[in-house]
Each structure stands twice: as C-alpha cells, then as structure tokens.
Design a protein around this motif. Structure first.
Motif, PDB file in Angstrom:
ATOM      1  N   ASP A  84       0.503  -1.204  -0.029  1.00 58.80           N
ATOM      2  CA  ASP A  84       0.039  -0.122   0.740  1.00 58.80           C
ATOM      3  C   ASP A  84       0.614   1.148   0.552  1.00 58.80           C
ATOM      4  OD1 ASP A  84      -2.456   1.871   1.451  1.00 58.80           O
ATOM      5  OD2 ASP A  84      -3.071   0.151   0.201  1.00 58.80           O
ATOM      6  N   GLY A  85       2.179   1.322   0.004  1.00 52.18           N
ATOM      7  CA  GLY A  85       2.931   1.867   0.056  1.00 52.18           C
ATOM      8  C   GLY A  85       3.283   2.288   0.724  1.00 52.18           C
ATOM      9  N   LEU A  86       3.516   2.505   1.735  1.00 56.86           N
ATOM     10  CA  LEU A  86       4.271   2.782   3.236  1.00 56.86           C
ATOM     11  C   LEU A  86       5.579   1.668   3.516  1.00 56.86           C
ATOM     12  CD1 LEU A  86       1.211   2.224   5.718  1.00 56.86           C
ATOM     13  CD2 LEU A  86       2.368   4.310   5.016  1.00 56.86           C
ATOM     14  N   ASP A  87       6.281   2.662   4.054  1.00 53.37           N
ATOM     15  CA  ASP A  87       7.679   2.261   3.726  1.00 53.37           C
ATOM     16  C   ASP A  87       7.948   1.355   5.637  1.00 53.37           C
ATOM     17  OD1 ASP A  87      10.701   2.203   4.165  1.00 53.37           O
ATOM     18  OD2 ASP A  87      10.792   3.956   4.650  1.00 53.37           O
ATOM     19  N   ALA A  88       7.918  -0.180   4.915  1.00 49.45           N
ATOM     20  CA  ALA A  88       7.083  -1.022   6.153  1.00 49.45           C
ATOM     21  C   ALA A  88       8.726  -1.943   5.840  1.00 49.45           C
ATOM     22  CB  ALA A  88       6.558  -1.313   6.826  1.00 49.45           C
ATOM     23  N   ARG A  89       9.130  -2.326   7.130  1.00 49.30           N
ATOM     24  CA  ARG A  89       9.952  -3.311   7.135  1.00 49.30           C
ATOM     25  C   ARG A  89       9.693  -4.199   8.637  1.00 49.30           C
ATOM     26  NH1 ARG A  89      15.094  -3.870   9.942  1.00 49.30           N
ATOM     27  NH2 ARG A  89      15.602  -2.552  10.939  1.00 49.30           N
ATOM     28  N   THR A  90       9.941  -5.709   8.701  1.00 53.91           N
ATOM     29  CA  THR A  90      10.273  -6.656   9.914  1.00 53.91           C
ATOM     30  C   THR A  90      11.294  -6.249  10.742  1.00 53.91           C
ATOM     31  OG1 THR A  90       8.795  -7.576   8.394  1.00 53.91           O
ATOM     32  CG2 THR A  90       9.597  -9.815  10.502  1.00 53.91           C
ATOM     33  N   PRO A 139     -10.113  -6.774   7.568  1.00 50.96           N
ATOM     34  CA  PRO A 139      -9.288  -6.410   6.979  1.00 50.96           C
ATOM     35  C   PRO A 139      -7.826  -6.597   6.840  1.00 50.96           C
ATOM     36  CG  PRO A 139     -11.259  -5.441   6.746  1.00 50.96           C
ATOM     37  CD  PRO A 139     -11.064  -6.103   8.461  1.00 50.96           C
ATOM     38  N   PRO A 140      -7.087  -6.619   6.167  1.00 49.75           N
ATOM     39  CA  PRO A 140      -5.904  -5.963   6.314  1.00 49.75           C
ATOM     40  C   PRO A 140      -6.126  -4.599   5.662  1.00 49.75           C
ATOM     41  CG  PRO A 140      -5.738  -8.119   4.614  1.00 49.75           C
ATOM     42  CD  PRO A 140      -7.482  -7.772   5.429  1.00 49.75           C
ATOM     43  N   GLN A 141      -6.681  -3.966   4.774  1.00 51.10           N
ATOM     44  CA  GLN A 141      -6.982  -2.483   4.578  1.00 51.10           C
ATOM     45  C   GLN A 141      -7.470  -1.466   5.935  1.00 51.10           C
ATOM     46  OE1 GLN A 141      -5.975  -1.130   1.446  1.00 51.10           O
ATOM     47  NE2 GLN A 141      -5.768   0.705   2.789  1.00 51.10           N
ATOM     48  N   GLN A 142      -7.667  -2.402   6.793  1.00 49.32           N
ATOM     49  CA  GLN A 142      -8.004  -1.772   8.204  1.00 49.32           C
ATOM     50  C   GLN A 142      -6.567  -2.044   8.432  1.00 49.32           C
ATOM     51  OE1 GLN A 142     -10.487  -0.825   9.535  1.00 49.32           O
ATOM     52  NE2 GLN A 142      -9.724   0.170  11.728  1.00 49.32           N
ATOM     53  N   VAL A 143      -5.532  -2.666   8.685  1.00 52.47           N
ATOM     54  CA  VAL A 143      -4.391  -2.142   9.600  1.00 52.47           C
ATOM     55  C   VAL A 143      -3.896  -0.524   8.699  1.00 52.47           C
ATOM     56  CG1 VAL A 143      -1.970  -3.229   9.824  1.00 52.47           C
ATOM     57  CG2 VAL A 143      -4.090  -4.878  10.157  1.00 52.47           C
ATOM     58  N   VAL A 144      -3.917  -1.127   7.352  1.00 54.18           N
ATOM     59  CA  VAL A 144      -3.247   0.311   6.557  1.00 54.18           C
ATOM     60  C   VAL A 144      -3.596   1.619   7.152  1.00 54.18           C
ATOM     61  CG1 VAL A 144      -2.694   1.456   4.024  1.00 54.18           C
ATOM     62  CG2 VAL A 144      -2.421  -2.007   4.303  1.00 54.18           C
ATOM     63  N   ASP A 145      -5.245   1.407   6.684  1.00 52.32           N
ATOM     64  CA  ASP A 145      -5.238   2.929   7.261  1.00 52.32           C
ATOM     65  C   ASP A 145      -4.965   2.961   8.716  1.00 52.32           C
ATOM     66  OD1 ASP A 145      -7.350   2.563   5.472  1.00 52.32           O
ATOM     67  OD2 ASP A 145      -9.411   1.697   5.760  1.00 52.32           O
ATOM     68  N   VAL A 146      -4.887   2.064   9.547  1.00 53.41           N
ATOM     69  CA  VAL A 146      -4.959   2.834  11.667  1.00 53.41           C
ATOM     70  C   VAL A 146      -3.306   2.887  10.802  1.00 53.41           C
ATOM     71  CG1 VAL A 146      -4.413   1.645  13.641  1.00 53.41           C
ATOM     72  CG2 VAL A 146      -6.739   1.110  12.906  1.00 53.41           C
ATOM     73  N   PRO A 176      -6.921  10.877  15.197  1.00 54.89           N
ATOM     74  CA  PRO A 176      -7.306  10.043  16.605  1.00 54.89           C
ATOM     75  C   PRO A 176      -7.430   8.597  15.765  1.00 54.89           C
ATOM     76  CG  PRO A 176      -7.831  11.901  16.716  1.00 54.89           C
ATOM     77  CD  PRO A 176      -7.923  12.075  14.662  1.00 54.89           C
ATOM     78  N   VAL A 177      -7.542   7.526  16.474  1.00 58.86           N
ATOM     79  CA  VAL A 177      -7.993   6.137  15.580  1.00 58.86           C
ATOM     80  C   VAL A 177      -9.049   5.770  16.534  1.00 58.86           C
ATOM     81  CG1 VAL A 177      -7.165   3.647  14.986  1.00 58.86           C
ATOM     82  CG2 VAL A 177      -5.237   5.645  15.189  1.00 58.86           C
ATOM     83  N   PRO A 178      -9.876   5.335  16.119  1.00 59.81           N
ATOM     84  CA  PRO A 178     -11.426   5.351  17.495  1.00 59.81           C
ATOM     85  C   PRO A 178     -10.866   3.608  17.556  1.00 59.81           C
ATOM     86  CG  PRO A 178     -11.364   5.272  14.380  1.00 59.81           C
ATOM     87  CD  PRO A 178      -9.879   6.104  14.723  1.00 59.81           C
TER      88      PRO A 178
END
Length: 191
Positions: free
Chosen positions: A27-33, A96-103, A112-114
């Motif tokens: 989704d275009g985020l700069d992430a690493r494990t 759903p995985p998109q929820q992790v991305v959105d948060v 703020p995150v609900p």
C-alpha cells in the motif's frame, strides 16, 4: 528493506510479521519486519503477544514512539488496558488487512484512531454454564461427553444443550470443536 523505515513490524511468528509488512509495503508504506522490538525506532506494529506488552507500551509512549497492537481477538478489558498503557491503536486479526493500513496511516499522520467499543450488554455465562464449561473444556477435557455428563450428574442430552448455549454466547466462529470452544472462552475470559 532499509534500516530507516518509517514503520517496523514485529510478531512472535515471523510469518505473521512478514504478512503485515507485505500488506503495508503493497500500500506504499515504508515498512520492514524486525527481529526484536528494540530495533523499532519509529512506529511499531506489534503482535498482540509482544513480550511484557504493558511495560513495552509505557516505555515507548514515554520515549515518544507510537505502537499499534495487531492480532488476536482481545476482550474489551484487555483492549482498554492496551489503551491505558499507551498503545496508539489496536486492530483485531479479524479485521481486513486494509484496516491495518488505515490505522497505521492515521497514527503516522497524528490523527485520532477510533478504539473498538465494548458491546452494550456483555453476555455472561450462567453459574451452571460456567461449571459445565470448566468440566467439559478443562477438568475432564480428555473424557468423552458421556463421561463428563455422568460426572456432572446430568444426562448427555442436557450437557449438549448447555454446550450449545455456551457456543451461542461465545459466538459460533471457530467454536465447532472442543478446542475451538475452549480457546473462545479463554479469549473472552470466561474460562
């Protein structure tokens, strides 16, 4: 992946961490494990089974580092404890995985995150259902249903009715087996 990533993902199970990282990167985020939460110098997306979770959340919050807890299906009191300890957000593994991305995007943006709201009326097991659940799923879990019923002093049919009622209250997702029902009750803190 670069060492200066914006989002760091850790889980007790590397496959879970890699899956979350893949979703974020796709989704275009700069992430690493990362192999250790100590490597996370930015936003940490950590598995719900993080070691010493409360202490870690408090340390990271006091250091100005945000943490999103992901995974599990935590009951309302545990989610509230995460929030109190300093988690920026909690995302259940059932989302759903998109929820992790959105948060993650919201936390990175300082928005703020609900938080999940507790159910209006918490369903509880009756005393008898608690007794049956303990007997069937813990005390005599290695015995056949007929033997558990005999030990409880009830018919097998009555035991089946109690188990059906317990399953209905726990939710039917994943509770078809004895072990699945036991896990659902442990997660709900009913067992």
């Amino acid at each position: 992946m670069r060492a200066d990533a914006e989002v760091f993902v850790w889980s007790r199970w590397r496959l879970h961490a890699d899956a979350v990282t893949s979703v974020l990167v796709a989704d275009g985020l700069d992430a690493r494990t990362v192999a250790s939460v100590d490597e996370a110098t930015g936003l940490l997306v950590g598995g719900a089974l993080l070691p010493d979770l409360t202490d870690l959340l408090e340390r990271r919050r006091s250091a100005g580092l945000a943490t999103v807890v992901w995974g599990g299906v935590l009951p309302s009191p545990r989610v509230a404890a995460l929030r109190q300890a300093g988690a920026a957000a909690y995302v259940s593994m059932l989302e759903p995985p998109q929820q992790v991305v959105d948060v993650v995007r919201r936390v990175l943006a300082g928005q703020p995150v609900p938080w999940p709201q507790p159910p209006e009326a918490m369903v509880r097991l009756t005393e008898r259902e608690q007794e049956v659940a303990r007997a069937y799923l813990a005390d005599w879990s290695d015995h056949p249903r007929a033997e558990v019923a005999r030990r409880l002093g009830i018919s097998e049919r009555t035991l089946k009715v109690h188990i059906a009622n317990i399953r209905a209250k726990a939710g039917h997702r994943g509770t078809e087996t004895r072990e699945g029902l036991r896990r659902a009750l442990v997660v709900s803190e009913w067992l």
